[in-house]
Design an enzyme around this catalytic site. Sequence first.
Site, PDB file in Angstrom:
ATOM      1  N   HIS A 229     -35.475 -33.032 -62.549  1.00 58.02           N
ATOM      2  CA  HIS A 229     -35.872 -32.272 -60.987  1.00 58.02           C
ATOM      3  C   HIS A 229     -35.908 -33.221 -59.841  1.00 58.02           C
ATOM      4  O   HIS A 229     -35.620 -32.929 -58.500  1.00 58.02           O
ATOM      5  CB  HIS A 229     -36.127 -31.066 -60.968  1.00 58.02           C
TER       6      HIS A 229
ATOM      7  N   HIS B   9     -26.855 -32.539 -70.449  1.00 55.37           N
ATOM      8  CA  HIS B   9     -28.118 -33.978 -69.477  1.00 55.37           C
ATOM      9  C   HIS B   9     -26.917 -35.300 -70.832  1.00 55.37           C
ATOM     10  O   HIS B   9     -26.849 -36.472 -70.525  1.00 55.37           O
ATOM     11  CB  HIS B   9     -29.786 -33.618 -70.005  1.00 55.37           C
TER      12      HIS B   9
END
Length: 310
Positions: free
Chosen positions: A91, A281
């Site tokens: 993030h 991911h």
Amino acid sequence: MSAPPGWRTHEGTLARELTLDGHGLHTGRRVRARLLPSDPARGDPRGIVFRRVHAGRTLTTLAVSPKLRRAQPLCTMLRDADGIGVRTVEHLLAALLAGEIDHALVEVDAEEIPILDGSAAPWVEAIRTCGRIGLAAPKRFIRVLRPIVVRDGEGAGLHEMRIEPARCYELDVQNDLRGFGEMRWQGALTPGQFADEIAPSRSYGRVKWAVPAIVAGYLRGVPILRGARPSCTASIVGARVLGGMRMPDEFVRHRVLDLVGDLALAGAPLLARVTARRPSHEMNFRLIDALLSTPDAWEWAEFASPPGDR
């Protein structure tokens, strides 16, 4: 050729130091992240660099690179050869990339970046409030020259990632979740669009799976979701989200957020179209690793600067 719309042509760093405190999504531990300006022209390292500290002592310094990425459940981690690392960096990396902070030192006093409200919006706002200083060096982009594709699974379980040439940073992301149906986000990524449309989306997950994952993590000695709360995730119960969703397609937008953060391991914005079906991911890493490991598939690009474009 001009720079892609919405992006500056010169590198930048933070105008001053900024600090945010919180707890880790997976470790649950309190952590302070201190972001400091950095300029390679004065001898600082290039790019985004993480520094782990404890009791005033530096434990390790990690330059953002796919070479330091280590597989972890539900997050992205950078780790050195001695096993010291920083997890859940995606993030923050996405917010720095979209905030056009090309160089910065991120100092943390625990293993995990704070999750805050589960989105990148607090980072975006903190960077905006802090301000950006333009640097003398031209901004670098990674221009993709030919397609690269990675796949996993088949049929209804297919995960597929594709990156191919484009004049700007384009994304087309599809994801599905039982009870919520197919979701899709596509468009040209710019700093402004990221801040408005992508950054507010939160990490999400089903509450009924969180407790078994936490227990399994304790048994394996790997912290997983110990800090997960409705205050920092879109917590799913049945076919609804506790407290509601921030936007009808919040889940796929968060997949975009994670994708942008994971691809930021390359060290620069992309001039490419990225098409992702059920990204994760692991798949995000496989895509950027495959690209950077193929020398004839990409090149560095810089653009002439119009007056005052810093």
